[in-house]
Each structure stands twice: as structure tokens, then as C-alpha cells.
Scaffold this motif. Structure first.
Motif, PDB file in Angstrom:
ATOM      1  N   ILE A 201       0.834  -1.204   0.000  1.00 37.11           N
ATOM      2  CA  ILE A 201       0.000   0.000   0.000  1.00 37.11           C
ATOM      3  C   ILE A 201       0.864   1.247   0.000  1.00 37.11           C
ATOM      4  O   ILE A 201       0.573   2.248  -0.663  1.00 37.11           O
ATOM      5  N   GLY A 202       1.937   1.206   0.747  1.00 36.91           N
ATOM      6  CA  GLY A 202       2.866   2.330   0.814  1.00 36.91           C
ATOM      7  C   GLY A 202       4.039   1.993   1.701  1.00 36.91           C
ATOM      8  O   GLY A 202       3.986   1.061   2.511  1.00 36.91           O
TER       9      GLY A 202
ATOM     10  N   ASN B  73       0.891   6.353  12.942  1.00 37.25           N
ATOM     11  CA  ASN B  73       0.702   7.631  12.261  1.00 37.25           C
ATOM     12  C   ASN B  73       1.133   7.532  10.806  1.00 37.25           C
ATOM     13  O   ASN B  73       0.447   8.024   9.893  1.00 37.25           O
ATOM     14  N   VAL B  74       2.270   6.871  10.580  1.00 39.22           N
ATOM     15  CA  VAL B  74       2.756   6.660   9.216  1.00 39.22           C
ATOM     16  C   VAL B  74       1.796   5.759   8.443  1.00 39.22           C
ATOM     17  O   VAL B  74       1.452   6.031   7.289  1.00 39.22           O
ATOM     18  N   ALA B  75       1.337   4.667   9.075  1.00 37.96           N
ATOM     19  CA  ALA B  75       0.444   3.720   8.404  1.00 37.96           C
ATOM     20  C   ALA B  75      -0.863   4.389   7.975  1.00 37.96           C
ATOM     21  O   ALA B  75      -1.375   4.133   6.875  1.00 37.96           O
ATOM     22  N   GLU B  76      -1.403   5.238   8.829  1.00 34.62           N
ATOM     23  CA  GLU B  76      -2.657   5.926   8.479  1.00 34.62           C
ATOM     24  C   GLU B  76      -2.474   6.841   7.284  1.00 34.62           C
ATOM     25  O   GLU B  76      -3.349   6.941   6.420  1.00 34.62           O
ATOM     26  N   GLN B  77      -1.327   7.518   7.219  1.00 38.25           N
ATOM     27  CA  GLN B  77      -1.062   8.379   6.064  1.00 38.25           C
ATOM     28  C   GLN B  77      -0.833   7.557   4.795  1.00 38.25           C
ATOM     29  O   GLN B  77      -1.304   7.931   3.715  1.00 38.25           O
TER      30      GLN B  77
ATOM     31  N   ARG C 101      -3.281   8.309   1.738  1.00 42.82           N
ATOM     32  CA  ARG C 101      -2.801   9.027   0.552  1.00 42.82           C
ATOM     33  C   ARG C 101      -1.640   8.352  -0.159  1.00 42.82           C
ATOM     34  O   ARG C 101      -1.215   8.815  -1.215  1.00 42.82           O
ATOM     35  N   GLY C 102      -1.076   7.290   0.431  1.00 45.56           N
ATOM     36  CA  GLY C 102       0.000   6.559  -0.220  1.00 45.56           C
ATOM     37  C   GLY C 102       1.382   7.112   0.054  1.00 45.56           C
ATOM     38  O   GLY C 102       2.383   6.545  -0.391  1.00 45.56           O
ATOM     39  N   PHE C 103       1.477   8.227   0.767  1.00 42.49           N
ATOM     40  CA  PHE C 103       2.772   8.805   1.121  1.00 42.49           C
ATOM     41  C   PHE C 103       2.631   9.506   2.465  1.00 42.49           C
ATOM     42  O   PHE C 103       1.522   9.680   2.984  1.00 42.49           O
ATOM     43  N   VAL C 104       3.786   9.924   3.030  1.00 43.74           N
ATOM     44  CA  VAL C 104       3.803  10.530   4.358  1.00 43.74           C
ATOM     45  C   VAL C 104       4.195  11.997   4.242  1.00 43.74           C
ATOM     46  O   VAL C 104       5.156  12.347   3.550  1.00 43.74           O
TER      47      VAL C 104
END
Length: 467
Positions: free
Chosen positions: A133-134, A252-256, A260-263
């Protein structure tokens, strides 16, 4: 009779003390039974003509066969392997864990980096291909998705609540041995590592080896508090120092990544350095603390807010900055466009600035020239000359003088070398040789003053002290 009773009491204490100590140690069996189904093994396939593999002894092999040592090691490619000019078979490279019953999985970025295919092996031996996913290199976090339902989900805790000395446990696949369990204690929290700017690592003494990468770190309540990511090693094997990404940061990173596919991270736009004892004295600080601003980048939020080179950042949004490494994670957590309060020490006085945080640029955009360093005249044992235009253009320097000769004196004691460019002395910008000489003549004796220099393009503050 009394002596016999005393002897018997002593014998009972000796015999029972191991049982008492054993009872005080935690029993991990129920935790492992409950958590193991949510831990997965991850393997990858790479479609490359030639793949560089790591040696088993803590060395990386370069393109010409030379051995390149590393100390902080990601540990997913450390089994002995060889280069192959064909499609690779899946390799057991790391671990991961399930965070939702519809198939979302967390692991490390370095586990799936450059993979053309990612395979996930579940606790029930099923093997499923995963979609990436990202992935975020800066925090070493990756989010995967498999097509499955009713999966065993691990309970997530709060890494912010971890205490030093607390028991923790890791489950992973070291050397391909699935669901191996190791335990230890939290050695430190919010540990900064070289080149890992945005992660305040959890340091533990849990035994971590190749294949544990991306696996969960649990507290005694069976909650995931971190993702195992790195070890410190001189030999390539475990040496008692392992580091995990806090689950608060990872989620927090996983939710972003999911959204949206990026942080997206906050950005202040400064180059900072540590404040040592001499620098603390020169800036009027009661103790070494804070992040010293060595450079304010052009068109940055820091510049727009009025931050200057030579300011010492003491707190950010109400949180103390004890070490310079404390600042980047604090800034990175702020959403771009939001404001933050920055408390600084400037010219011996505390001030508070309001900063509108920007968006962290990519690595290429950040790769720009750095700044300067200070020097002295006869009182300092230095010979200086006007700043050459080629250096001014190359390092983007507005002003300064270059050190041509260093003799015995305060300049040499401060560590100045030939070629340093002095840009600031005792809080004043250095414009010309004449002005620099006046600044040197006014320097106090017996007290450290700050000097800003540029050495080989990199900005640095040093403490200068006249005896």
C-alpha cells in the motif's frame, strides 16, 4: 535448641529464595499463545539480473568485492547468500504483524524495499501475495494488504507509556525460524540514531537477529508497542542492543500511507548542532541543552518566522529540547500549515517565536550547500583573507573571511584549520577583514564566545575562549 531453629530458618531461606525469584519473573506463555497467530513471515522476490547480497559477518559487499562495514544494521539480509543472474526464489527476509481483520499488515520498509513480489506466510501456513500500500524510508515503516477475512489481529498499545526497565517481548522469524520468542527489558526510550532523524527509537536488550525485522515488540499486557527495526553490532550478530520503532510513530505513518499513499511531515528548515559545555557558556546557558541553529535555509519556515543563525532552540511547542536530536521528531509530527511556538536563547535573552510549519521537501530538494565557520586575527593566532568568490558561490555564502594560517593560540585550541570560513563571531556577522579584526579586538578574556564557521561546505558553531 535455639541454634537449631536458626539453622533451619537459614536453610529454608536458602532453599526458597530461587522459588521466590522465579515467582517474581513474568510468565510469557499466555501472551505468546494469544499473540503468535497475528505474527507473519514475509518473503520477497526480486526480478533482477544481478542482486547484491550481504555477507553473514556484518559486512556489505561493494561492486568490486570490497567489504564495507556498518555498525547500525538492518537485519533482513544477513544470511550467507550469493549473487545470481536469474529470478530469485522467495527468501525469508523478515517478519510483520496483522493490524486489521481485513488484511492490513505492518512491517519495515527495508524488508520489502525493491521487491517485485511480496509473500506473506500466516500462522496457519497459508501463503498469500501482498500488495504494498505504501512504504516510508524515513521511518522504515511499510504497510501491506492481503486478501483475507477474519484474520487474527494484534492489540496495539501506546509506546508513549513505556518505562525504562519494563519487560518487553519480541516474536519473529530469525534465520527463518518462524514464531521464535525472545524477551528482555526496555533499556531507553526516544533514542536517537545516526541518519535516523525522524524516529525516537525504543532501545531494548531483547535478542534480535536476522529475520526479526518488521516483527512486533510487546509489553506484558500483550499490546504491540514497537516494530523491531535495527541492532547495534560489531560482528553482524546480536550484542545486546536492539532498536524498535515506537508504535505511535508507526501507526501515524500507516494511516497516512493508507489514506494518501505517502507521508507528509513538518519542516522547519534549519541545520542544527549539539550544544556542548563551552558553547553553553558562550551563549549564556546554565547547562548544555538545546539545538543550536547553524544554518537557516533559504525560503524556509524558520527564515520566515525570524529564526537566526546562532539562536539556541530550547523548546518546541512546549516540549523541552535537551539534545539537538530531540528537535526533528517534534517538528516532523506537526502537520504542514499548523503553527508552533519555539522558545529560543538569543544574545543571552529568552524569546518565543511563532512558526508556521512547512512541508518537508524530498531528499533531492534538501541537498543544498551548507554554511560557515569562525576565525580570528593575531589575538587568535590566525591569518585570514577575503572570502574567494568561487567558495562564496559554491557554498552560497553572503560574507566571511577564510583562514589561511593557524598558529598556536586560541584559534588552534578551538580546532580551527586552514580553509575554514569564518562567518560569525560572538553573535556578529563577519563582513570584511577589517570588521573581523575589530570584533577580535573586542573579545572578552576568560569566557567562551560562539564562532560560526563553514568547513568543506558544512556549517558549524565552535566555542572560542581567550585566556
Amino acid at each position: 535448641m535455639r541454634s537449631i531453629k536458626i539453622c533451619l530458618s537459614v536453610m529454608l531461606v536458602v532453599l526458597l529464595s530461587p522459588l521466590v525469584n522465579a515467582a517474581a519473573l513474568p510468565d510469557f506463555t499466555r501472551l505468546v499463545e494469544k499473540a503468535s497467530p497475528g505474527v507473519v513471515n514475509i518473503s520477497t522476490v526480486q526480478n533482477r539480473d544481478e542482486v547484491e547480497q550481504a555477507s553473514p559477518f556484518g559486512q556489505f559487499q561493494g561492486p568490486n568485492g570490497e567489504q564495507i562495514p556498518e555498525i547500525f544494521r538492518h537485519f533482513f539480509r544477513e544470511l550467507p547468500q550469493f549473487r545470481e543472474r536469474r529470478r530469485e526464489a522467495p527468501q525469508s527476509l523478515g517478519s510483520g504483524f496483522i493490524i486489521s481483520d481485513d488484511g492490513y499488515i505492518l512491517t519495515n520498509h527495508h524488508v520489502i524495499k525493491d521487491a517485485d513480489q511480496v509473500m506473506v506466510r500466516l500462522n496457519d501456513r497459508r501463503e498469500l501475495e501482498a500488495e504494498v500500500i505504501g512504504s516510508d524510508e524515513r521511518t522504515d515503516v511499510a504497510l501491506l494488504k492481503i486478501e483475507a477475512d477474519d484474520l487474527p489481529v494484534l492489540e496495539l498499545g501506546r509506546s508513549a507509556d513505556l518505562k525504562v526497565g519494563e519487560w518487553v517481548l519480541a516474536i519473529g522469524s530469525p534465520f527463518g525460524f518462524d514464531h521464535s520468542v525472545t524477551a528482555g527489558i526496555v533499556s531507553a526510550t526516544e533514542r536517537a540514531l545516526a541518519n535516523e532523524t525522524y524516529v525516537p527509537f525504543i532501545q531494548t536488550d531483547v535478542a534480535i537477529n536476522p529475520g526479526n525485522s518488521g516483527g512486533p515488540l510487546f509489553n506484558l499486557d500483550g499490546e504491540v508497542v514497537g516494530i523491531n527495526s535495527q541492532i547495534y553490532t560489531r560482528s553482524g550478530g546480536f550484542m545486546g542492543l536492539s532498536f524498535a520503532i515506537p508504535i505511535d510513530v508507526a501507526m501515524n505513518v500507516a494511516e497516512q500511507l493508507k489514506g494518501r499513499g505517502f507521508v507528509e511531515r513538518g519542516w522547519l528548515g534549519v541545520i542544527i548542532q549539539e550544544v556542548n559545555r563551552d558553547l553553553a557558556e558562550s551563549f549564556g546557558l546554565p547547562k548544555p541543552a538545546g539545538a543550536l541553529v547553524a544554518k537557516v535555509m533559504a525560503d524556509s519556515p524558520a527564515g520566515a518566522s525570524g529564526l537566526r543563525e546562532g539562536d539556541v532552540i530550547l523548546s518546541f511547542n512546549g516540549q523541552d529540547v535537551e539534545l539537538s536530536s530531540d528537535l526533528p521528531p517534534l517538528v516532523g509530527r506537526i502537520k504542514p500549515g499548523e503553527s508552533a511556538e519555539v522558545e529560543i536563547m538569543r544574545n543571552g535573552r529568552r524569546e518565543t517565536l511563532d512558526v508556521t510549519i512547512g512541508r518537508l521537501p524530498d531528499e533531492d530538494s534538501l541537498a543544498e550547500t551548507h554554511t560557515q565557520q569562525p576565525a580570528d586575527s593575531n589575538r587568535l593566532g590566525l591569518t585570514v583573507a577575503p572570502l574567494p568568490k568561487e567558495l562564496s558561490d559554491k557554498w552560497n555564502l553572503r560574507s566571511g573571511v577564510i583562514v589561511e594560517q593557524v598558529r598556536e593560540g586560541a584559534g588552534a585550541r578551538a580546532g580551527l584549520v586552514r580553509g575554514d570560513v569564518i562567518t560569525m563571531l560572538n553573535g556578529q556577522q563577519v563582513e570584511t577583514i577589517e570588521q573581523f579584526s575589530r570584533l577580535v579586538a573586542d573579545l572578552p578574556e576568560g569566557r567562551s564566545v560562539p564562532m560560526r564557521i563553514v568547513r568543506r561546505g558544512s556549517p558549524l558553531f565552535i566555542a572560542l575562549k581567550l585566556k
